[in-house]
Design a protein around this motif. Structure first.
Motif, PDB file in Angstrom:
ATOM      1  N   THR A 196       0.835  -1.189   0.000  1.00 45.27           N
ATOM      2  CA  THR A 196       0.000   0.000   0.000  1.00 45.27           C
ATOM      3  C   THR A 196       0.877   1.248   0.000  1.00 45.27           C
ATOM      4  O   THR A 196       2.077   1.188   0.306  1.00 45.27           O
ATOM      5  CB  THR A 196      -0.939   0.024   1.215  1.00 45.27           C
ATOM      6  N   LEU A 197       0.265   2.365  -0.336  1.00 42.07           N
ATOM      7  CA  LEU A 197       1.006   3.607  -0.479  1.00 42.07           C
ATOM      8  C   LEU A 197       1.760   3.987   0.784  1.00 42.07           C
ATOM      9  O   LEU A 197       2.882   4.498   0.733  1.00 42.07           O
ATOM     10  CB  LEU A 197       0.039   4.727  -0.874  1.00 42.07           C
ATOM     11  N   ASP A 198       1.170   3.732   1.946  1.00 40.09           N
ATOM     12  CA  ASP A 198       1.800   4.149   3.193  1.00 40.09           C
ATOM     13  C   ASP A 198       3.063   3.361   3.527  1.00 40.09           C
ATOM     14  O   ASP A 198       3.780   3.704   4.470  1.00 40.09           O
ATOM     15  CB  ASP A 198       0.802   4.070   4.348  1.00 40.09           C
ATOM     16  N   ARG A 199       3.359   2.307   2.750  1.00 39.27           N
ATOM     17  CA  ARG A 199       4.600   1.547   2.954  1.00 39.27           C
ATOM     18  C   ARG A 199       5.764   2.127   2.142  1.00 39.27           C
ATOM     19  O   ARG A 199       6.888   1.634   2.271  1.00 39.27           O
ATOM     20  CB  ARG A 199       4.383   0.085   2.547  1.00 39.27           C
ATOM     21  N   LEU A 200       5.492   3.111   1.320  1.00 37.65           N
ATOM     22  CA  LEU A 200       6.522   3.674   0.465  1.00 37.65           C
ATOM     23  C   LEU A 200       7.098   4.942   1.089  1.00 37.65           C
ATOM     24  O   LEU A 200       6.441   5.631   1.871  1.00 37.65           O
ATOM     25  CB  LEU A 200       5.956   3.985  -0.922  1.00 37.65           C
ATOM     26  N   ALA A 201       8.324   5.255   0.720  1.00 34.34           N
ATOM     27  CA  ALA A 201       9.005   6.418   1.277  1.00 34.34           C
ATOM     28  C   ALA A 201       8.860   7.614   0.345  1.00 34.34           C
ATOM     29  O   ALA A 201       8.439   7.494  -0.806  1.00 34.34           O
ATOM     30  CB  ALA A 201      10.481   6.097   1.500  1.00 34.34           C
ATOM     31  N   THR A 202       9.217   8.758   0.849  1.00 28.38           N
ATOM     32  CA  THR A 202       9.249   9.984   0.050  1.00 28.38           C
ATOM     33  C   THR A 202      10.692  10.376  -0.207  1.00 28.38           C
ATOM     34  O   THR A 202      11.583  10.005   0.558  1.00 28.38           O
ATOM     35  CB  THR A 202       8.542  11.132   0.790  1.00 28.38           C
ATOM     36  N   PRO A 203      10.929  11.112  -1.312  1.00 31.05           N
ATOM     37  CA  PRO A 203       9.980  11.571  -2.325  1.00 31.05           C
ATOM     38  C   PRO A 203       9.508  10.416  -3.198  1.00 31.05           C
ATOM     39  O   PRO A 203      10.154   9.371  -3.255  1.00 31.05           O
ATOM     40  CB  PRO A 203      10.790  12.573  -3.134  1.00 31.05           C
ATOM     41  N   LEU A 204       8.402  10.644  -3.899  1.00 31.15           N
ATOM     42  CA  LEU A 204       7.789   9.567  -4.664  1.00 31.15           C
ATOM     43  C   LEU A 204       6.974  10.154  -5.810  1.00 31.15           C
ATOM     44  O   LEU A 204       6.398  11.228  -5.689  1.00 31.15           O
ATOM     45  CB  LEU A 204       6.869   8.755  -3.737  1.00 31.15           C
ATOM     46  N   LEU A 205       6.936   9.433  -6.913  1.00 32.79           N
ATOM     47  CA  LEU A 205       6.036   9.734  -8.025  1.00 32.79           C
ATOM     48  C   LEU A 205       5.183   8.516  -8.272  1.00 32.79           C
ATOM     49  O   LEU A 205       5.698   7.389  -8.303  1.00 32.79           O
ATOM     50  CB  LEU A 205       6.826  10.078  -9.295  1.00 32.79           C
ATOM     51  N   THR A 206       3.878   8.698  -8.422  1.00 40.22           N
ATOM     52  CA  THR A 206       2.976   7.571  -8.653  1.00 40.22           C
ATOM     53  C   THR A 206       2.082   7.834  -9.856  1.00 40.22           C
ATOM     54  O   THR A 206       1.898   8.976 -10.293  1.00 40.22           O
ATOM     55  CB  THR A 206       2.071   7.302  -7.431  1.00 40.22           C
ATOM     56  N   LEU A 207       1.509   6.749 -10.367  1.00 38.41           N
ATOM     57  CA  LEU A 207       0.488   6.788 -11.409  1.00 38.41           C
ATOM     58  C   LEU A 207      -0.811   6.251 -10.841  1.00 38.41           C
ATOM     59  O   LEU A 207      -0.801   5.400  -9.943  1.00 38.41           O
ATOM     60  CB  LEU A 207       0.915   5.945 -12.609  1.00 38.41           C
ATOM     61  N   ASP A 208      -1.924   6.731 -11.365  1.00 41.83           N
ATOM     62  CA  ASP A 208      -3.243   6.288 -10.927  1.00 41.83           C
ATOM     63  C   ASP A 208      -3.860   5.406 -12.006  1.00 41.83           C
ATOM     64  O   ASP A 208      -4.035   5.833 -13.155  1.00 41.83           O
ATOM     65  CB  ASP A 208      -4.136   7.492 -10.659  1.00 41.83           C
ATOM     66  N   ALA A 209      -4.177   4.158 -11.653  1.00 38.68           N
ATOM     67  CA  ALA A 209      -4.660   3.183 -12.634  1.00 38.68           C
ATOM     68  C   ALA A 209      -5.964   3.625 -13.286  1.00 38.68           C
ATOM     69  O   ALA A 209      -6.159   3.458 -14.503  1.00 38.68           O
ATOM     70  CB  ALA A 209      -4.833   1.821 -11.967  1.00 38.68           C
ATOM     71  N   GLY A 210      -6.878   4.173 -12.504  1.00 43.07           N
ATOM     72  CA  GLY A 210      -8.154   4.596 -13.060  1.00 43.07           C
ATOM     73  C   GLY A 210      -8.010   5.725 -14.058  1.00 43.07           C
ATOM     74  O   GLY A 210      -8.654   5.721 -15.116  1.00 43.07           O
ATOM     75  N   ALA A 211      -7.147   6.683 -13.753  1.00 33.80           N
ATOM     76  CA  ALA A 211      -6.925   7.797 -14.673  1.00 33.80           C
ATOM     77  C   ALA A 211      -6.248   7.325 -15.951  1.00 33.80           C
ATOM     78  O   ALA A 211      -6.595   7.770 -17.051  1.00 33.80           O
ATOM     79  CB  ALA A 211      -6.094   8.880 -13.992  1.00 33.80           C
ATOM     80  N   LEU A 212      -5.290   6.410 -15.830  1.00 35.35           N
ATOM     81  CA  LEU A 212      -4.634   5.871 -17.022  1.00 35.35           C
ATOM     82  C   LEU A 212      -5.648   5.194 -17.940  1.00 35.35           C
ATOM     83  O   LEU A 212      -5.654   5.410 -19.154  1.00 35.35           O
ATOM     84  CB  LEU A 212      -3.543   4.878 -16.634  1.00 35.35           C
ATOM     85  N   ALA A 213      -6.507   4.349 -17.363  1.00 41.64           N
ATOM     86  CA  ALA A 213      -7.506   3.636 -18.167  1.00 41.64           C
ATOM     87  C   ALA A 213      -8.479   4.614 -18.823  1.00 41.64           C
ATOM     88  O   ALA A 213      -8.849   4.463 -20.000  1.00 41.64           O
ATOM     89  CB  ALA A 213      -8.256   2.637 -17.300  1.00 41.64           C
ATOM     90  N   HIS A 214      -8.889   5.614 -18.073  1.00 39.42           N
ATOM     91  CA  HIS A 214      -9.805   6.617 -18.619  1.00 39.42           C
ATOM     92  C   HIS A 214      -9.168   7.366 -19.782  1.00 39.42           C
ATOM     93  O   HIS A 214      -9.786   7.539 -20.853  1.00 39.42           O
ATOM     94  CB  HIS A 214     -10.199   7.608 -17.524  1.00 39.42           C
ATOM     95  N   ASN A 215      -7.942   7.823 -19.608  1.00 47.58           N
ATOM     96  CA  ASN A 215      -7.277   8.596 -20.658  1.00 47.58           C
ATOM     97  C   ASN A 215      -7.008   7.753 -21.893  1.00 47.58           C
ATOM     98  O   ASN A 215      -7.137   8.223 -23.026  1.00 47.58           O
ATOM     99  CB  ASN A 215      -5.968   9.175 -20.127  1.00 47.58           C
ATOM    100  N   LEU A 216      -6.637   6.498 -21.670  1.00 47.24           N
ATOM    101  CA  LEU A 216      -6.380   5.587 -22.780  1.00 47.24           C
ATOM    102  C   LEU A 216      -7.632   5.426 -23.634  1.00 47.24           C
ATOM    103  O   LEU A 216      -7.594   5.554 -24.869  1.00 47.24           O
ATOM    104  CB  LEU A 216      -5.930   4.242 -22.221  1.00 47.24           C
ATOM    105  N   GLY A 217      -8.751   5.149 -22.992  1.00 51.08           N
ATOM    106  CA  GLY A 217     -10.002   4.959 -23.725  1.00 51.08           C
ATOM    107  C   GLY A 217     -10.533   6.232 -24.341  1.00 51.08           C
ATOM    108  O   GLY A 217     -11.066   6.226 -25.461  1.00 51.08           O
ATOM    109  N   THR A 218     -10.390   7.343 -23.626  1.00 50.79           N
ATOM    110  CA  THR A 218     -10.897   8.623 -24.131  1.00 50.79           C
ATOM    111  C   THR A 218     -10.183   9.028 -25.418  1.00 50.79           C
ATOM    112  O   THR A 218     -10.816   9.438 -26.402  1.00 50.79           O
ATOM    113  CB  THR A 218     -10.721   9.715 -23.062  1.00 50.79           C
ATOM    114  N   MET A 219      -8.852   8.911 -25.440  1.00 48.89           N
ATOM    115  CA  MET A 219      -8.103   9.318 -26.624  1.00 48.89           C
ATOM    116  C   MET A 219      -8.355   8.366 -27.795  1.00 48.89           C
ATOM    117  O   MET A 219      -8.483   8.809 -28.948  1.00 48.89           O
ATOM    118  CB  MET A 219      -6.610   9.385 -26.303  1.00 48.89           C
ATOM    119  N   ALA A 220      -8.423   7.065 -27.515  1.00 53.11           N
ATOM    120  CA  ALA A 220      -8.689   6.111 -28.589  1.00 53.11           C
ATOM    121  C   ALA A 220     -10.041   6.385 -29.235  1.00 53.11           C
ATOM    122  O   ALA A 220     -10.173   6.367 -30.469  1.00 53.11           O
ATOM    123  CB  ALA A 220      -8.632   4.686 -28.038  1.00 53.11           C
ATOM    124  N   ALA A 221     -11.055   6.647 -28.417  1.00 52.97           N
ATOM    125  CA  ALA A 221     -12.386   6.932 -28.956  1.00 52.97           C
ATOM    126  C   ALA A 221     -12.395   8.241 -29.736  1.00 52.97           C
ATOM    127  O   ALA A 221     -13.036   8.345 -30.788  1.00 52.97           O
ATOM    128  CB  ALA A 221     -13.401   6.982 -27.815  1.00 52.97           C
TER     129      ALA A 221
END
Length: 434
Positions: free
Chosen positions: A44-69
């Motif tokens: 889980t996120l709270d097990r990771l240290a800072t600094p950190l960069l993350t990606l959000d799975a839901g946003a990736l899927a949304h953007n992928l489908g939105t641009m393809a359409a």
């Protein structure tokens, strides 16, 4: 059966890479495990240290489908710019969603693509290095399914390419697109008559094949002001003029594909309106947008057509930075433990969004809360957060601007199931190759 657009087995093999100190996003508890083994522990996120960069799975899927359409509706193909992420797993997702191929910018990036078996590559640049051209000639001869095209913008460049390919004993001709630029822009012939002279030189070179034309409209405009949009329209009209000029001169090989390519991540709506009518039996109009997949909370949030000019749900920011408050040395100032080595800063500084228990542990407790204030400067490893209600030890979630200079700072990026959850789970680790 058609050949796969990318070597899926090699992409899948990234899950067997063993984690260690080389990956700054990975905690010591994961060292020695493979990516697959680590994800199986349910981190889980709270097990990771800072600094950190993350990606959000839901946003990736949304953007992928939105641009393809959007591309399907607009009648254009998409070869997303792979230099944005340099992440084969994300390239595979884009290809699976219908992308025509992958765009790249230089020879090292092309090496990565071929290492992962990418079959269709558009190099949005000239390739003049003799050793690189010899290697390319070998790749084309070795793999008949490999389709490659690159740009050229001068007769001198054509002559250099032809000489190097002859010396290498190239078998298959290299497909090239004549690049049209504009005054004050980047590369590209500065007018259509100069571009025609380049096209004629390509047609006369036995080691090359004129495969179309292309360019980059965003080199001539940096915002969505009326002046910026007008500059883009004028440039695209020049591309259309050049297309018909080269077609009328019979410089394209009959029966062979013709590519017409433009479109970064800022003005692809204008590109589609201007160029989509050129598409037909032998002509494919190809956008090269790359930043759409991760989007951002800065530059592209303000300029992307799928935010500023859409009636549908806009793109979502999938990238977030995380940094911990290390010091409050004076009133109104907090120093965070993330800086230029961690977050992009060339097209806008990170913006504070939330603070609270994300990553902070139960002793700091409390739900995440919205933050006011602003990041006013970045050092190599520090961010200056001013006029914000934070406490030493708290973790701040940051929105970032410009994905192209975010991914290159991280060799492994955790993907969260839902960045808005109370305790986001790490569901993937995206490997980059810069």
């Amino acid at each position: 059966m058609a050949e796969p657009a990318i070597d899926r087995a090699k992409v899948a093999a990234l899950a067997e890479e063993r984690l260690d100190w080389r990956f700054k996003a990975v905690p010591p508890a994961a060292w020695g495990l493979t990516v697959r083994e680590y994800l199986a522990t349910g981190p889980t996120l709270d097990r990771l240290a800072t600094p950190l960069l993350t990606l959000d799975a839901g946003a990736l899927a949304h953007n992928l489908g939105t641009m393809a359409a959007w591309c399907a509706k607009a009648g254009v193909a998409l070869a997303p710019h792979g230099k944005t992420t340099m992440a084969p797993a994300l390239w595979q997702a884009q290809l699976d969603a219908g992308a025509y191929g992958i765009t790249l910018a230089n020879l090292p990036q092309l090496h990565v693509a071929r290492a992962f078996g990418v079959r269709e590559v558009l190099l949005a640049n000239s390739l003049l290095d003799p050793g690189g051209l010899a290697w390319l000639a070998g790749e084309l001869d070795r793999d008949p399914e490999f389709r490659f095209s690159c740009w050229v913008d001068s007769v001198a460049a054509v002559e250099l390419m032809d000489r190097a390919l002859r010396a290498a004993g190239a078998g298959r001709p290299v497909e090239v697109l004549v690049e049209l630029g504009g005054p004050g822009g980047r590369t590209g012939a500065r007018d259509v008559s100069s571009a025609r002279a380049v096209a004629e030189a390509v047609a006369a070179a036995p080691t090359l094949r004129l495969a179309g034309l292309g360019g980059y409209e965003a080199a001539l405009a940096r915002d969505a002001s009326p002046e910026g949009l007008s500059a883009v329209e004028s440039y695209l009209a020049g591309l259309v003029e050049l297309y018909f000029m080269l077609s009328a001169a019979d410089l394209f090989t009959p029966g062979e594909r013709v590519l017409v390519s433009a479109g970064g991540s800022a003005y692809f709506d204008q590109v589609a309106r201007a160029l989509a009518p050129l598409g037909g039996q032998d002509t494919t109009v190809v956008l090269r947008s790359g930043a759409y997949l991760a989007h951002d909370d800065g530059f592209y949030r303000g300029i992307s057509p799928l935010v500023r000019a859409t009636d549908e749900e806009p793109l979502r920011a999938a990238l977030h930075g995380w940094a911990r408050v290390l010091s409050q040395p004076e009133p109104g100032l907090a120093l965070l433990d993330g800086g230029k080595r961690d977050f992009p800063h060339d097209l806008g500084l990170p913006e504070p969004q939330l603070a609270g228990r994300h990553l902070s542990g139960p002793e700091l407790g409390g739900p995440a809360r919205p933050l006011t204030g602003s990041i006013t400067a970045l050092n190599d490893q520090h961010a200056f957060l001013r006029d914000s209600d934070v406490a030493v030890g708290e973790v701040v979630r940051l929105g970032v601007s410009h994905p192209c200079t975010a991914f290159d700072k991280w060799t492994l990026i955790p993907v969260l199931d839902d960045v808005t959850a109370d305790r986001p789970r790490v569901v993937d680790l995206v490997r980059t190759f810069f």
